[in-house]
Structure formats: C-alpha cells, structure tokens
Design a protein around this motif. Structure first.
Motif, PDB file in Angstrom:
ATOM      1  N   VAL A   1     -20.730 -32.879 -86.608  1.00  0.00           N
ATOM      2  CA  VAL A   1     -21.606 -32.212 -85.638  1.00  0.00           C
ATOM      3  C   VAL A   1     -21.876 -33.158 -84.487  1.00  0.00           C
ATOM      4  N   PRO A   2     -22.133 -32.602 -83.310  1.00  0.00           N
ATOM      5  CA  PRO A   2     -22.474 -33.469 -82.175  1.00  0.00           C
ATOM      6  C   PRO A   2     -23.752 -34.246 -82.477  1.00  0.00           C
ATOM      7  N   PRO A   3     -23.915 -35.417 -81.871  1.00  0.00           N
ATOM      8  CA  PRO A   3     -25.099 -36.246 -82.155  1.00  0.00           C
ATOM      9  C   PRO A   3     -26.427 -35.519 -81.981  1.00  0.00           C
ATOM     10  N   GLU A   4     -26.506 -34.596 -81.026  1.00  0.00           N
ATOM     11  CA  GLU A   4     -27.778 -33.895 -80.818  1.00  0.00           C
ATOM     12  C   GLU A   4     -28.125 -32.947 -81.963  1.00  0.00           C
ATOM     13  N   PHE A   5     -27.187 -32.710 -82.892  1.00  0.00           N
ATOM     14  CA  PHE A   5     -27.453 -31.827 -84.026  1.00  0.00           C
ATOM     15  C   PHE A   5     -27.665 -32.590 -85.335  1.00  0.00           C
ATOM     16  N   THR A   6     -27.607 -33.910 -85.317  1.00  0.00           N
ATOM     17  CA  THR A   6     -27.737 -34.656 -86.579  1.00  0.00           C
ATOM     18  C   THR A   6     -29.112 -34.472 -87.207  1.00  0.00           C
ATOM     19  N   LEU A   7     -30.169 -34.488 -86.412  1.00  0.00           N
ATOM     20  CA  LEU A   7     -31.508 -34.257 -86.975  1.00  0.00           C
ATOM     21  C   LEU A   7     -31.603 -32.851 -87.548  1.00  0.00           C
TER      22      LEU A   7
ATOM     23  N   ALA B   1     -17.684 -40.957 -59.950  1.00  0.00           N
ATOM     24  CA  ALA B   1     -17.601 -39.604 -60.513  1.00  0.00           C
ATOM     25  C   ALA B   1     -16.359 -39.466 -61.400  1.00  0.00           C
ATOM     26  N   ILE B   2     -15.242 -39.990 -60.946  1.00  0.00           N
ATOM     27  CA  ILE B   2     -14.019 -39.938 -61.747  1.00  0.00           C
ATOM     28  C   ILE B   2     -14.184 -40.758 -63.027  1.00  0.00           C
ATOM     29  N   GLY B   3     -14.781 -41.947 -62.902  1.00  0.00           N
ATOM     30  CA  GLY B   3     -15.004 -42.782 -64.087  1.00  0.00           C
ATOM     31  C   GLY B   3     -15.921 -42.121 -65.101  1.00  0.00           C
ATOM     32  N   PHE B   4     -16.984 -41.479 -64.621  1.00  0.00           N
ATOM     33  CA  PHE B   4     -17.909 -40.778 -65.515  1.00  0.00           C
ATOM     34  C   PHE B   4     -17.193 -39.626 -66.218  1.00  0.00           C
ATOM     35  N   GLY B   5     -16.387 -38.882 -65.460  1.00  0.00           N
ATOM     36  CA  GLY B   5     -15.631 -37.776 -66.054  1.00  0.00           C
ATOM     37  C   GLY B   5     -14.656 -38.252 -67.115  1.00  0.00           C
ATOM     38  N   LEU B   6     -13.977 -39.352 -66.854  1.00  0.00           N
ATOM     39  CA  LEU B   6     -13.054 -39.921 -67.845  1.00  0.00           C
ATOM     40  C   LEU B   6     -13.791 -40.402 -69.089  1.00  0.00           C
ATOM     41  N   ALA B   7     -14.958 -41.002 -68.899  1.00  0.00           N
ATOM     42  CA  ALA B   7     -15.738 -41.474 -70.046  1.00  0.00           C
ATOM     43  C   ALA B   7     -16.126 -40.316 -70.952  1.00  0.00           C
ATOM     44  N   ILE B   8     -16.508 -39.200 -70.366  1.00  0.00           N
ATOM     45  CA  ILE B   8     -16.860 -38.022 -71.174  1.00  0.00           C
ATOM     46  C   ILE B   8     -15.619 -37.455 -71.854  1.00  0.00           C
ATOM     47  N   ALA B   9     -14.519 -37.366 -71.127  1.00  0.00           N
ATOM     48  CA  ALA B   9     -13.291 -36.788 -71.677  1.00  0.00           C
ATOM     49  C   ALA B   9     -12.722 -37.615 -72.821  1.00  0.00           C
ATOM     50  N   LEU B  10     -12.886 -38.916 -72.756  1.00  0.00           N
ATOM     51  CA  LEU B  10     -12.305 -39.789 -73.774  1.00  0.00           C
ATOM     52  C   LEU B  10     -13.290 -40.141 -74.886  1.00  0.00           C
ATOM     53  N   GLN B  11     -14.444 -39.501 -74.875  1.00  0.00           N
ATOM     54  CA  GLN B  11     -15.464 -39.776 -75.898  1.00  0.00           C
ATOM     55  C   GLN B  11     -14.886 -39.483 -77.277  1.00  0.00           C
ATOM     56  N   THR B  12     -15.276 -40.312 -78.271  1.00  0.00           N
ATOM     57  CA  THR B  12     -14.764 -40.135 -79.628  1.00  0.00           C
ATOM     58  C   THR B  12     -15.372 -38.906 -80.265  1.00  0.00           C
ATOM     59  N   ALA B  13     -14.829 -38.509 -81.417  1.00  0.00           N
ATOM     60  CA  ALA B  13     -15.309 -37.338 -82.157  1.00  0.00           C
ATOM     61  C   ALA B  13     -16.773 -37.500 -82.499  1.00  0.00           C
ATOM     62  N   PRO B  14     -17.514 -36.396 -82.587  1.00  0.00           N
ATOM     63  CA  PRO B  14     -18.930 -36.474 -82.909  1.00  0.00           C
ATOM     64  C   PRO B  14     -19.161 -37.107 -84.270  1.00  0.00           C
ATOM     65  N   ALA B  15     -20.239 -37.831 -84.379  1.00  0.00           N
ATOM     66  CA  ALA B  15     -20.563 -38.525 -85.626  1.00  0.00           C
ATOM     67  C   ALA B  15     -21.281 -37.593 -86.586  1.00  0.00           C
ATOM     68  N   LEU B  16     -21.179 -37.898 -87.861  1.00  0.00           N
ATOM     69  CA  LEU B  16     -21.928 -37.174 -88.882  1.00  0.00           C
ATOM     70  C   LEU B  16     -23.299 -37.800 -89.013  1.00  0.00           C
ATOM     71  N   ALA B  17     -24.223 -37.019 -89.496  1.00  0.00           N
ATOM     72  CA  ALA B  17     -25.546 -37.558 -89.783  1.00  0.00           C
ATOM     73  C   ALA B  17     -25.393 -38.677 -90.807  1.00  0.00           C
ATOM     74  N   GLN B  18     -26.263 -39.656 -90.723  1.00  0.00           N
ATOM     75  CA  GLN B  18     -26.207 -40.820 -91.611  1.00  0.00           C
ATOM     76  C   GLN B  18     -26.095 -40.392 -93.070  1.00  0.00           C
ATOM     77  N   GLY B  19     -25.046 -40.811 -93.753  1.00  0.00           N
ATOM     78  CA  GLY B  19     -24.896 -40.548 -95.178  1.00  0.00           C
ATOM     79  C   GLY B  19     -24.403 -39.153 -95.517  1.00  0.00           C
ATOM     80  N   VAL B  20     -24.088 -38.324 -94.535  1.00  0.00           N
ATOM     81  CA  VAL B  20     -23.649 -36.958 -94.804  1.00  0.00           C
ATOM     82  C   VAL B  20     -22.132 -36.894 -94.688  1.00  0.00           C
TER      83      VAL B  20
END
Length: 198
Positions: free
Chosen positions: A55-61, A30-49
């Motif tokens: 925007v978060p990955p779930e908003f790229t489409l 649980a601690i490892g999962f929480g750290l993985a989420i906390a240390l996640q890199t900045a959200p990616a942009l949609a390909q070529g944008v």
C-alpha cells in the motif's frame, strides 16, 4: 527554419540573461522533480505486515488500524476478497456485524470509534474491488467470486490430495488452516502441502 531563428532572436531581446537563466533553472527543477516521482520505488508495507499487495505510505496507518481492529476478533482478510459494496454495508452498519455490535466493547476488545471506522473504510475502499452490475453480493468470504478466483484449486485439492488439512466450511476463522500466519496479515506463507501453488 529562418522564421524560428528570427523569433528566437526577438525573444532573446525581450528577456535579460538573468531571466533566461532563471527560467532554465525553474524548468530543470520541474523536470528533476517529475523524474524523482516517476522513479520512486514501490510503496512500502506497514511495519511488520506481509500483506499480499503493498500500500502507498499514506495508507499504512489505515492498514494497521484495519489489521488491529478486525484482527482482534478474527483474522483480518484482504479487502480484495469481498466486493467494495459488501464492505460498505459492513462498515456503514457496525452495530449489525454478523450479530455483533462493534460499537460496544466485548471483553478485552474495545468498541470501534468513528475514527477507526473512517480509517478502516479509507483502506478498504482503496484496496477492494467493485462488484459487477447486478451481481449478488456475497454474505460470506467463501461465496465471493474474488475468493474463488484467488483459490481456484482448493476444493479439488481438498478432495484429491492426502495429507492436506482442509476445513469443512471456509470462514474467516478457518483462514489460518491454509495460511498459518494469517493472524499477522501474512497470506503469502502457506501451510505444508499448499506451498506447491494449489
């Protein structure tokens, strides 16, 4: 301290060593999962944008649909330039989009589907700002307080600096005068003369 040690001994008698190891492993995961989420890199942009804000990955489409569909008639402006309430009016009445019915095809431009509208609205709602209480909603991008906040020196620079190409009237059709890559949803690249942060 003595009370704590007594309780720890009682707890140890109730649980077998296997249960203790299992609880420790579960807690560590649980601690490892929480750290993985906390240390996640900045959200990616949609390909070529090259949007202003990632925007978060779930908003790229959703972003891609917005850029493709709006960009088929005019440049897709960043949703943050208009209040969310104005966007809601535009999205809820696609039949009345500045005199154009977006539910009908126009030449090579296909009509908006309910799915297009839903995806676009999800993206716009997540990336636009609320209007202030009793704020008059702008009908044009140039009259938006958000536009003026992001372009504070444009009017003054157009009057005073030689060699800068300024449109007579600011519309979604003239964004590319200052932002030559606006058709690619890139508002970071500026035309010559504007790169000084004016």
């Amino acid at each position: 301290m003595l009370n704590f040690l007594q309780k720890l001994q009682q707890w140890g008698r109730r649980f077998s060593p296997w249960k203790t190891v299992g609880l420790l492993l579960l807690g560590g995961m649980a601690i490892g999962f929480g750290l993985a989420i906390a240390l996640q890199t900045a959200p990616a942009l949609a390909q070529g944008v090259k949007a202003l804000d990632p925007v978060p990955p779930e908003f790229t489409l959703r972003q891609q649909v917005y850029v493709e569909r709006c960009g088929s008639c005019h440049v897709a402006i960043p949703p943050a330039l208009l209040p969310r309430e104005r966007w809601e009016e535009l999205i809820q009445r696609p039949e009345q989009h500045f005199g154009v019915n977006l539910r009908q095809s126009h030449g090579d431009i296909r009509a908006l589907s309910n799915i297009d509208i839903r995806l676009m609205w999800d993206y716009i709602r997540a990336t636009s700002r609320n209007a202030q209480i009793r704020e008059t909603l702008p009908t044009q991008v140039s009259s938006s307080r958000f536009f003026r906040a992001l372009h504070p020196k444009v009017a003054e620079s157009c009057r005073t600096l030689a060699g800068i190409n300024c449109p007579d009237r600011i519309t979604v059709q003239t964004c590319s005068v200052c932002h030559p890559q606006a058709s690619d949803y890139d508002y970071r690249t500026l035309a010559p003369g504007w790169e000084l942060g004016l």
